[in-house]
Design a protein around this motif. Structure first.
Motif, PDB file in Angstrom:
ATOM      1  N   ILE A  96       7.091  -1.472 -21.393  1.00 43.53           N
ATOM      2  CA  ILE A  96       5.823  -2.138 -21.048  1.00 43.53           C
ATOM      3  C   ILE A  96       5.920  -2.767 -19.662  1.00 43.53           C
ATOM      4  N   VAL A  97       7.013  -3.483 -19.411  1.00 46.53           N
ATOM      5  CA  VAL A  97       7.190  -4.131 -18.102  1.00 46.53           C
ATOM      6  C   VAL A  97       7.281  -3.082 -17.003  1.00 46.53           C
ATOM      7  N   PHE A  98       8.033  -2.002 -17.264  1.00 45.06           N
ATOM      8  CA  PHE A  98       8.201  -0.958 -16.252  1.00 45.06           C
ATOM      9  C   PHE A  98       6.875  -0.292 -15.915  1.00 45.06           C
ATOM     10  N   SER A  99       6.051  -0.009 -16.932  1.00 42.58           N
ATOM     11  CA  SER A  99       4.767   0.653 -16.687  1.00 42.58           C
ATOM     12  C   SER A  99       3.852  -0.235 -15.835  1.00 42.58           C
ATOM     13  N   LYS A 100       3.863  -1.522 -16.097  1.00 46.27           N
ATOM     14  CA  LYS A 100       3.030  -2.446 -15.324  1.00 46.27           C
ATOM     15  C   LYS A 100       3.529  -2.544 -13.888  1.00 46.27           C
ATOM     16  N   TRP A 101       4.850  -2.586 -13.727  1.00 47.74           N
ATOM     17  CA  TRP A 101       5.428  -2.649 -12.379  1.00 47.74           C
ATOM     18  C   TRP A 101       5.089  -1.383 -11.589  1.00 47.74           C
ATOM     19  N   LEU A 102       5.252  -0.215 -12.202  1.00 46.16           N
ATOM     20  CA  LEU A 102       5.006   1.047 -11.501  1.00 46.16           C
ATOM     21  C   LEU A 102       3.550   1.175 -11.071  1.00 46.16           C
ATOM     22  N   VAL A 103       2.629   0.863 -11.978  1.00 50.47           N
ATOM     23  CA  VAL A 103       1.195   0.963 -11.661  1.00 50.47           C
ATOM     24  C   VAL A 103       0.819  -0.044 -10.574  1.00 50.47           C
ATOM     25  N   ALA A 104       1.383  -1.248 -10.638  1.00 55.85           N
ATOM     26  CA  ALA A 104       1.113  -2.253  -9.605  1.00 55.85           C
ATOM     27  C   ALA A 104       1.607  -1.772  -8.246  1.00 55.85           C
ATOM     28  N   MET A 105       2.789  -1.145  -8.208  1.00 57.39           N
ATOM     29  CA  MET A 105       3.318  -0.599  -6.954  1.00 57.39           C
ATOM     30  C   MET A 105       2.356   0.436  -6.373  1.00 57.39           C
ATOM     31  N   ILE A 106       1.864   1.317  -7.220  1.00 57.31           N
ATOM     32  CA  ILE A 106       0.963   2.373  -6.747  1.00 57.31           C
ATOM     33  C   ILE A 106      -0.338   1.782  -6.210  1.00 57.31           C
ATOM     34  N   TRP A 107      -0.897   0.792  -6.914  1.00 57.64           N
ATOM     35  CA  TRP A 107      -2.139   0.181  -6.429  1.00 57.64           C
ATOM     36  C   TRP A 107      -1.914  -0.550  -5.115  1.00 57.64           C
ATOM     37  N   TYR A 108      -0.748  -1.177  -4.963  1.00 62.73           N
ATOM     38  CA  TYR A 108      -0.427  -1.839  -3.700  1.00 62.73           C
ATOM     39  C   TYR A 108      -0.392  -0.824  -2.556  1.00 62.73           C
ATOM     40  N   ILE A 109       0.250   0.310  -2.796  1.00 58.10           N
ATOM     41  CA  ILE A 109       0.343   1.357  -1.772  1.00 58.10           C
ATOM     42  C   ILE A 109      -1.039   1.899  -1.437  1.00 58.10           C
ATOM     43  N   ILE A 110      -1.859   2.113  -2.466  1.00 60.35           N
ATOM     44  CA  ILE A 110      -3.234   2.586  -2.225  1.00 60.35           C
ATOM     45  C   ILE A 110      -4.013   1.559  -1.403  1.00 60.35           C
ATOM     46  N   SER A 111      -3.826   0.276  -1.691  1.00 54.85           N
ATOM     47  CA  SER A 111      -4.503  -0.773  -0.913  1.00 54.85           C
ATOM     48  C   SER A 111      -4.101  -0.716   0.549  1.00 54.85           C
ATOM     49  N   CYS A 112      -2.817  -0.465   0.808  1.00 54.33           N
ATOM     50  CA  CYS A 112      -2.354  -0.337   2.203  1.00 54.33           C
ATOM     51  C   CYS A 112      -2.994   0.869   2.880  1.00 54.33           C
ATOM     52  N   ILE A 113      -3.100   1.982   2.148  1.00 58.54           N
ATOM     53  CA  ILE A 113      -3.744   3.180   2.706  1.00 58.54           C
ATOM     54  C   ILE A 113      -5.218   2.905   2.999  1.00 58.54           C
ATOM     55  N   VAL A 114      -5.898   2.212   2.084  1.00 61.03           N
ATOM     56  CA  VAL A 114      -7.302   1.845   2.295  1.00 61.03           C
ATOM     57  C   VAL A 114      -7.443   0.972   3.543  1.00 61.03           C
ATOM     58  N   ALA A 115      -6.520   0.043   3.729  1.00 58.32           N
ATOM     59  CA  ALA A 115      -6.562  -0.830   4.909  1.00 58.32           C
ATOM     60  C   ALA A 115      -6.398  -0.025   6.189  1.00 58.32           C
ATOM     61  N   VAL A 116      -5.474   0.941   6.197  1.00 60.72           N
ATOM     62  CA  VAL A 116      -5.256   1.777   7.381  1.00 60.72           C
ATOM     63  C   VAL A 116      -6.489   2.617   7.686  1.00 60.72           C
ATOM     64  N   VAL A 117      -7.069   3.228   6.654  1.00 61.85           N
ATOM     65  CA  VAL A 117      -8.284   4.036   6.848  1.00 61.85           C
ATOM     66  C   VAL A 117      -9.422   3.159   7.362  1.00 61.85           C
ATOM     67  N   SER A 118      -9.527   1.949   6.823  1.00 61.60           N
ATOM     68  CA  SER A 118     -10.571   1.025   7.262  1.00 61.60           C
ATOM     69  C   SER A 118     -10.411   0.685   8.736  1.00 61.60           C
TER      70      SER A 118
END
Length: 259
Positions: A101-123
């Motif tokens: 459970i902890v690992f799944s939450k950590w992994l998904v949070a990492m991916i959303w963080y990376i997507i947020s960085c990509i969104v910021a760069v595109v913006s």
């Protein structure tokens, strides 16, 4: 089961993050146009359009700042709600181990963080293309020049930089998780305690790292290899990441105080 946990976590967090990304997608062109108008004002309309220009810049910087802050808030709120509040009863009725459970939450949070960085760069690219004279050709030319100057013979440095960025991101997420799990040990004021623990850990880690760096500098005063420095940073932050993960895991399995 781990795959199902990750899929479920994505599905639930998507409802939080997609509206935020849509908000960014709508406001970025608006602020870009405001900056573009302010850049092309004449003397007669100068005062009014200069205000528009300033508002566009201020609004856009707040938008980018908000993207990072809101990403952190959404991640920690999701973790607190499903791991330390009454909803945790449902979480731990799933046929999965706490570590999964902890690992799944950590992994998904990492991916959303990376997507947020990509969104910021595109913006940022959209702002440059709309609000400035920069074109796709200029950006392509700049990237080609950067490619020429990158020393790919030192590929290890580039890989270590990328690894350090990922480990630093992991430390940031797991520190929030550990703070929440420590805070949930209290009977009251859990959120306040979690915030206090997070701030305390942040300052404590910085102080410890500063103290540990003193003997290192004294012992190796002439070290010049950036690869060795990056590798040491990766190891130190890797140990921190593991410590936060183990703390979160142990408190989840041994000291869970759902309320």
């Amino acid at each position: 089961m781990l795959g199902k946990l990750i899929k479920h976590e994505f599905k639930d967090t998507m409802r939080l993050f997609l509206p935020m990304f849509g908000f960014i997608a709508v406001l970025t062109p608006i602020f870009s146009l405001m900056m573009s108008l302010g850049n092309n004002y004449d003397e007669e309309a100068g005062a009014a359009l200069s205000v528009v220009f300033g508002s566009g810049i201020a609004g856009y910087f707040l938008l980018l700042f908000g993207l990072i802050i809101v990403t952190q808030i959404l991640i920690v709120m999701r973790f607190y709600r499903t791991m330390a509040s009454t909803e945790a009863y449902l979480t731990f009725t799933l046929p999965a181990k706490p570590g999964q459970i902890v690992f799944s939450k950590w992994l998904v949070a990492m991916i959303w963080y990376i997507i947020s960085c990509i969104v910021a760069v595109v913006s940022i690219l959209i702002v440059l293309l709309i609000a400035t004279p920069i074109t796709f050709q200029n950006i392509g030319y700049a990237l080609s020049k950067m490619y020429e100057f990158i020393d790919f013979s030192n590929l290890l440095t580039i890989l270590l930089l990328g690894l350090f960025a990922l480990i630093s991101l992991s430390v940031s997420i797991l520190q929030m998780y550990a703070s929440v799990m420590i805070g949930q040990l209290a009977r009251t004021h859990r959120v306040a305690l979690s915030i206090g623990v997070y701030l305390g850990l942040s300052q404590g880690v910085q102080i410890v790292l500063a103290i540990l760096s003193i003997p290192f500098v004294l012992i190796f005063p002439d070290i010049e290899s950036e690869n060795i420095i990056l590798l040491l940073c990766c190891l130190i932050y890797g140990v921190l990441s593991a410590a936060y993960y183990i703390t979160t895991y142990l408190l989840t399995t041994k000291k869970l105080n759902v309320k």
